[in-house]
Write a protein that holds these residues in place. Structure first.
Motif, PDB file in Angstrom:
ATOM      1  N   ARG A   1       0.804  -1.221   0.000  1.00  0.00           N
ATOM      2  CA  ARG A   1       0.000   0.000   0.000  1.00  0.00           C
ATOM      3  C   ARG A   1       0.845   1.282   0.000  1.00  0.00           C
ATOM      4  N   PRO A   2       1.918   1.392   0.811  1.00  0.00           N
ATOM      5  CA  PRO A   2       2.707   2.635   0.790  1.00  0.00           C
ATOM      6  C   PRO A   2       3.309   2.942  -0.576  1.00  0.00           C
TER       7      PRO A   2
ATOM      8  N   GLU B   1       0.485   4.053  -2.960  1.00  0.00           N
ATOM      9  CA  GLU B   1       0.036   5.425  -2.680  1.00  0.00           C
ATOM     10  C   GLU B   1       1.052   6.442  -3.170  1.00  0.00           C
ATOM     11  N   GLN B   2       2.329   6.144  -2.997  1.00  0.00           N
ATOM     12  CA  GLN B   2       3.366   7.054  -3.483  1.00  0.00           C
ATOM     13  C   GLN B   2       3.283   7.227  -5.001  1.00  0.00           C
TER      14      GLN B   2
ATOM     15  N   LEU C   1       0.535   6.729  -7.026  1.00  0.00           N
ATOM     16  CA  LEU C   1      -0.675   7.446  -7.417  1.00  0.00           C
ATOM     17  C   LEU C   1      -0.591   8.925  -7.064  1.00  0.00           C
ATOM     18  N   ARG C   2      -0.033   9.224  -5.905  1.00  0.00           N
ATOM     19  CA  ARG C   2       0.097  10.629  -5.521  1.00  0.00           C
ATOM     20  C   ARG C   2       1.036  11.363  -6.469  1.00  0.00           C
TER      21      ARG C   2
ATOM     22  N   TRP D   1      -4.561  15.787  -3.405  1.00  0.00           N
ATOM     23  CA  TRP D   1      -4.499  14.411  -2.917  1.00  0.00           C
ATOM     24  C   TRP D   1      -4.956  14.321  -1.470  1.00  0.00           C
TER      25      TRP D   1
ATOM     26  N   THR E   1      -5.963  10.573   0.061  1.00  0.00           N
ATOM     27  CA  THR E   1      -5.492   9.282   0.549  1.00  0.00           C
ATOM     28  C   THR E   1      -5.703   8.207  -0.518  1.00  0.00           C
ATOM     29  N   LEU E   2      -5.144   7.052  -0.274  1.00  0.00           N
ATOM     30  CA  LEU E   2      -5.370   5.874  -1.120  1.00  0.00           C
ATOM     31  C   LEU E   2      -6.548   5.109  -0.559  1.00  0.00           C
TER      32      LEU E   2
ATOM     33  N   ALA F   1      -6.804   0.383  -8.071  1.00  0.00           N
ATOM     34  CA  ALA F   1      -6.535   1.241  -6.917  1.00  0.00           C
ATOM     35  C   ALA F   1      -7.437   2.462  -6.996  1.00  0.00           C
TER      36      ALA F   1
ATOM     37  N   ALA G   1      -7.976   6.341  -5.915  1.00  0.00           N
ATOM     38  CA  ALA G   1      -7.369   7.573  -5.436  1.00  0.00           C
ATOM     39  C   ALA G   1      -8.470   8.481  -4.894  1.00  0.00           C
TER      40      ALA G   1
END
Length: 324
Positions: A112-113, A116-117, A119-120, A159, A161-162, A178, A180
């Motif tokens: 997950r981290p 998220e990195q 997608l952000r 942004w 969160t995921l 995923a 966003a």
């Protein structure tokens, strides 16, 4: 009188028995179709307003069988129904942990981290070069992205969160979905791919529903050259006056962002359209996302139906070869 009373009591007993049977059957049907609330709450994080890519027309069926999901070890496999913003629901087939799934993102929650990195970074990119760093097939996509953003404004999204993340089965690839979540816009869902080395990339083309021509211009100009589009296809409710050639299958096609409909046919006996038939059948011939090359066989303004020249991918995702 005794016979009449006996008849009435017999009828009442029969009615009660039938009603009891119907009630038991309805209870069983309800229990079999009931959604697991704990799972839905965990996946959607109490976000009851989430949408698939923010478009009601788009459904989570970008691949031929994209809905195989891995549950935690103590979860019980069952079917859930995910609604795409009020449109026809799609049944997600869930898969218990421990099942073999070598062709999807393994142990996706632990990643997950990193997801998220990615997608952000993708959504906060200030220019095309930065966005390409987080995109699949950057060399092939670069000219498409440059062309697209000349006529489509870049939206500034804040942004947050995921959201949920789900693995997707496709032989030769490590793919997933995923969500966003933004502070100033509706949630957006995308296809992601895990690359060699553990990096993740976003499928930009499906996220913007890229096509080689504006849908309005395609309908107006009726080009004879096959043109690529990401579309929504259904079996027509009403057959148009202009009949398709003998042995052809006719589809009602529209762009996800436009209500204008085009009728297009293809030769269902042609082997190259077997993947198209499989996708249509998997989607019950209703609002099926497809990537097609479409053209008009007659002169401009002839009123003839369009022709499907080729199918380019699965749903809105184009796959080139396989990845280890």
């Amino acid at each position: 009188m005794i016979n009449a009373v006996a008849t009435i009591l017999g009828c009442m007993a029969l009615v009660i028995m039938v009603a009891t049977v119907v009630r038991v059957v309805m209870i069983k049907l309800w229990e079999s179709a009931r959604v697991n609330p704990e799972y839905v709450q965990a996946v959607y994080e109490n976000d009851k307003n989430s949408h698939w890519s923010g478009k009601a027309q788009e459904q989570p069926s970008l691949l031929s069988d994209p809905s195989v999901v891995r549950l935690s070890a103590n979860a019980e496999p069952r079917k859930i129904v995910a609604s795409a913003s009020g449109t026809a629901s799609s049944t997600l087939k869930l898969m218990p942990a421990g099942s073999e799934s070598p062709t999807a993102i393994e142990d996706i929650e632990s990643k997950r981290p990193q997801i998220e990195q990615t997608l952000r970074g993708f959504f906060e990119a200030a220019d095309i070069d930065q966005r390409l760093a987080f995109s699949r097939d950057p060399q092939r996509v670069r000219p498409l992205m440059e062309s697209y953003y000349r006529s489509h404004p870049h939206l500034a999204l804040t942004w947050k969160t995921l959201g949920w993340i789900l693995p997707v089965q496709e032989e030769g690839y490590r793919l997933g979905y995923a969500q966003a979540v933004f502070a100033n816009a509706e949630p957006v869902s995308l296809i992601i791919e895990e690359m060699e080395g553990g990096n993740f990339r976003v499928d930009w083309e499906s996220s913007v529903r890229y096509g080689e021509l504006e849908w309005e211009e395609f309908i107006k100009s009726q080009p004879s050259a096959p043109t690529l589009f990401r579309v929504i296809a259904s079996k027509p409710q009403n057959i148009p006056p202009e009949a398709a050639p003998m042995g052809s299958e006719l589809l009602e096609i529209k762009h996800p962002d436009d209500n204008d409909v085009v009728y297009a046919y293809f030769d269902r006996k042609d082997p190259k359209f077997e993947p198209l038939l499989q996708q249509l059948q998997a989607g019950n011939w209703k609002d099926v996302p497809l990537t097609l090359r479409i053209c008009f066989p007659g002169p401009t303004g002839s009123g003839k139906n369009a022709r499907i020249a080729d199918v380019e991918g699965k749903g809105w995702l184009i796959l080139h070869g396989t990845r280890s």
